[in-house]
Design an enzyme around this catalytic site. Structure first.
Site, PDB file in Angstrom:
ATOM      1  N   LYS A 112      39.102  31.528  42.509  1.00 30.13           N
ATOM      2  CA  LYS A 112      38.478  30.760  41.435  1.00 30.13           C
ATOM      3  C   LYS A 112      38.332  29.290  41.846  1.00 30.13           C
ATOM      4  O   LYS A 112      37.665  29.006  42.811  1.00 30.13           O
ATOM      5  CB  LYS A 112      39.292  30.960  40.149  1.00 30.13           C
ATOM      6  N   ARG A 124      50.150  39.373  60.520  1.00 27.68           N
ATOM      7  CA  ARG A 124      50.583  39.710  59.161  1.00 27.68           C
ATOM      8  C   ARG A 124      51.767  38.818  58.780  1.00 27.68           C
ATOM      9  O   ARG A 124      51.918  38.408  57.635  1.00 27.68           O
ATOM     10  CB  ARG A 124      50.961  41.193  59.046  1.00 27.68           C
ATOM     11  N   ASP A 173      50.765  31.638  35.638  1.00 27.03           N
ATOM     12  CA  ASP A 173      49.485  31.826  36.325  1.00 27.03           C
ATOM     13  C   ASP A 173      48.637  30.597  35.997  1.00 27.03           C
ATOM     14  O   ASP A 173      48.193  30.419  34.872  1.00 27.03           O
ATOM     15  CB  ASP A 173      48.832  33.132  35.840  1.00 27.03           C
ATOM     16  N   TYR A 184      44.819  37.946  31.912  1.00 26.58           N
ATOM     17  CA  TYR A 184      43.699  38.555  32.629  1.00 26.58           C
ATOM     18  C   TYR A 184      43.818  40.087  32.551  1.00 26.58           C
ATOM     19  O   TYR A 184      44.904  40.646  32.739  1.00 26.58           O
ATOM     20  CB  TYR A 184      43.712  38.063  34.087  1.00 26.58           C
TER      21      TYR A 184
HETATM   22  C1  LIG Z   1      43.964  34.230  35.354  1.00 31.36           C
HETATM   23  C2  LIG Z   1      43.748  35.187  36.480  1.00 31.36           C
HETATM   24  N1  LIG Z   1      44.788  35.594  37.202  1.00 31.36           N
HETATM   25  C3  LIG Z   1      44.633  36.469  38.220  1.00 31.36           C
HETATM   26  C4  LIG Z   1      43.403  36.994  38.540  1.00 31.36           C
HETATM   27  C5  LIG Z   1      43.277  37.983  39.650  1.00 31.36           C
HETATM   28  O1  LIG Z   1      42.749  37.371  40.791  1.00 31.36           O
HETATM   29  P1  LIG Z   1      41.884  38.118  41.901  1.00 31.36           P
HETATM   30  O2  LIG Z   1      40.610  38.552  41.248  1.00 31.36           O
HETATM   31  O3  LIG Z   1      41.712  37.083  42.963  1.00 31.36           O
HETATM   32  O4  LIG Z   1      42.682  39.289  42.378  1.00 31.36           O
HETATM   33  C6  LIG Z   1      42.287  36.585  37.812  1.00 31.36           C
HETATM   34  C7  LIG Z   1      40.954  37.129  38.134  1.00 31.36           C
HETATM   35  O5  LIG Z   1      40.015  36.948  37.406  1.00 31.36           O
HETATM   36  C8  LIG Z   1      42.454  35.668  36.753  1.00 31.36           C
HETATM   37  O6  LIG Z   1      41.431  35.247  36.002  1.00 31.36           O
END
Ligand SMILES: Cc1ncc(COP(=O)(O)O)c(C=O)c1O
Length: 380
Positions: free
Chosen positions: A198, A47, A173, A99
C-alpha cells in the site's frame, strides 16, 4: 534524524565499492563460502539473509522508531508470521473491523490449528478489557480500520494490557496510517505490521509486508519464523518498497490534502448518508485521531443512502477513480468493500454495510478528483 531524512537514508549507505547511491538489487539465491560452514558476513542463502532485504528491514525499523524490521512476501505473510508466535490453545482478541483477508486467515485457517478468536470494538478500550481471557496472547487491531476508518486509542489499549499477568502482545496493523502519520510502538504497541503493498510501496507495483519491533527476543522469534516458514520477498520487490518509502512523507501530505477536500464534498452531498474520514468533524473518534495521527491520511469511506445498488452505480461511474481493490498508490481507486475486499466477512458478525464505498485518494489534481466524484454521485 527527522522522519523525512530517515525515509530516504535509513538502512541505506552508498555502495562502498563503487558509490552507487541506490541500494543494489542483489538478485542471488546463494553466496560463496570461504570454507565449509564459513559464510562471508553470515550470508549463506537468500531466504535467511539478502542484502537488499536487510536494507529494507533496517529502513522499516528506522521509520517506525523500532530496533528491528522484518520484510515479508505480503501483508498476509507478515500477519501469518505474527500468529505463529503463539501456541495452540491460545486466544486472540481482534478488532471487529479489520481487513477481510486478515479475518479470513483467522477464521478459516488458524482456527483449524487450535487458536480461538474473539472480535470486539477496540475503539472502546473497555471492550478490550472485557474481552480478555486467561488464554489471550495477542491483541490485534487496525487503526484506522479497513474499511470503516475507525480509530482506536492505541495508548489507552496498551495501558489496559500493561498490568495484566502474562501480558498479551499488542499488535497494530499500521497500513492505513503509515509510520509518517502514526507510530504505534511509541504509543505502547509491541508489534507494528504493514502491507507494504500500500502506501510504503506507494505505486501499485509490488506486493509485500513488514513487521517492526523493539524487543530483541521478539525479533529473534519472528526472524526464526521468517526463515523457517520462508515467506520472504524477493530483492526486486524489496528495492521497489525502499524506493517508495523515500517519497512517503510528501505523498502522505498530498493524499491527505486531497482527501480532506473530497471528504467535505461527500459530507455535504444529499446522496451520502455519512462520511468516514478520521480528521473530519463528524468522525466519532476525531479527537483521538488528531492526538495520535499527523494528518487524516488518504482513505475515505462513505455510506450511500441508496444502499448496495447506489454504491455499485457510483463505483462503476467514476472515470479517474479506477474501480479496483488495494489502496495507497499514486492513482485514485474506488471500491465497494462488501462485494470486493471484505466479501469474506459477509456471513459473519463483521459484515460490512453493502452501501459502503471506499476511496483510496491519489495524487491527481483535486479539481479533477472532485469533478469525477461529483459526476459519479449523480448516479447514486
Ligand atoms: C489493513 C490491511 N492489512 C493487511 C493487508 C494484507 O496485505 P497484502 O495484500 O499485502 O497481503 C491489507 C490488504 O489490503 C490491508 O488493507
Amino acid at each position: 534524524m527527522e522522519f523525512e531524512t530517515l525515509a530516504i537514508h535509513a538502512g541505506q549507505e552508498p555502495d562502498p565499492k563503487n558509490g552507487a547511491v541506490m541500494t543494489p538489487i542483489y538478485q542471488t539465491s546463494t553466496y560463496v563460502q570461504d570454507g565449509v560452514s564459513r559464510p562471508r558476513d553470515g550470508y549463506e542463502y537468500s531466504r535467511t539473509k539478502n542484502p537488499t532485504r536487510l536494507a529494507l528491514e533496517a529502513c522499516i525499523a528506522g521509520i517506525e522508531g523500532a530496533q528491528h524490521g522484518l520484510a515479508f512476501a505480503s501483508g498476509m505473510a507478515a500477519t501469518d508470521a505474527v500468529l505463529r508466535l503463539v501456541d495452540s490453545g491460545s486466544h486472540v482478541l481482534a478488532g471487529n473491523d479489520i481487513y477481510g483477508g486478515t479475518f479470513r486467515l483467522f477464521d478459516k485457517v488458524l482456527t483449524r490449528y487450535g487458536l480461538t478468536f474473539d472480535y470486539v470494538d477496540t475503539t472502546d478500550p473497555e471492550s478490550v478489557a472485557d474481552g480478555l481471557t486467561a488464554e489471550t496472547r495477542l491483541v490485534w487491531l487496525e487503526s484506522p480500520t479497513n474499511p470503516m476508518l475507525a480509530v482506536t486509542d492505541i495508548r489507552a489499549v496498551a495501558e489496559i494490557l500493561r498490568n495484566i499477568p502474562n501480558r498479551p502482545l499488542l499488535i497494530v496493523d499500521n497500513t492505513f496510517a503509515t509510520p509518517y502519520l502514526q507510530q504505534p510502538l511509541q504509543l505502547g504497541a509491541d508489534i507494528v505490521l504493514h502491507s507494504t503493498t500500500k502506501y510504503l510501496g506507494g505505486h501499485s507495483d509490488v506486493v509485500g509486508g513488514a513487521i517492526a519491533v523493539r524487543d530483541q527476543g521478539l525479533y529473534e522469534r519472528l526472524a526464526f519464523v521468517q526463515n523457517a516458514a520462508g515467506a520472504v520477498p524477493g530483492p526486486m520487490d524489496c528495492f521497489l518498497v525502499l524506493r517508495g518509502i523515500k517519497t512517503l512523507p510528501v505523498r502522505m501530505d498530498r493524499h491527505a490534502e486531497n482527501a480532506t477536500r473530497l471528504a467535505e464534498l461527500l459530507a455535504a452531498h444529499p446522496a451520502v448518508d455519512r462520511v468516514l474520514y478520521p480528521f473530519h468533524p463528524t468522525h466519532p473518534q476525531e479527537q483521538v485521531a488528531r492526538q495520535q495521527m499527523r494528518n487524516g491520511g488518504g482513505m475515505i469511506s462513505f455510506v450511500l443512502k441508496g444502499g448496495a445498488q447506489a454504491a455499485k452505480r457510483v463505483a462503476e461511474a467514476t472515470r479517474i477513480f479506477a474501480l479496483a481493490e488495494s489502496l495507497g498508490g499514486v492513482e485514485s481507486l474506488i471500491e465497494v468493500p462488501a462485494a470486493m475486499t471484505h466479501l469474506s466477512t459477509s456471513a459473519s458478525r463483521l459484515a460490512v454495510d453493502p452501501g459502503l464505498v471506499r476511496l483510496s485518494v491519489g495524487l491527481e489534481n483535486s479539481v479533477d478528483l472532485l469533478k469525477d466524484l461529483r459526476e459519479a454521485l449523480e448516479q447514486a
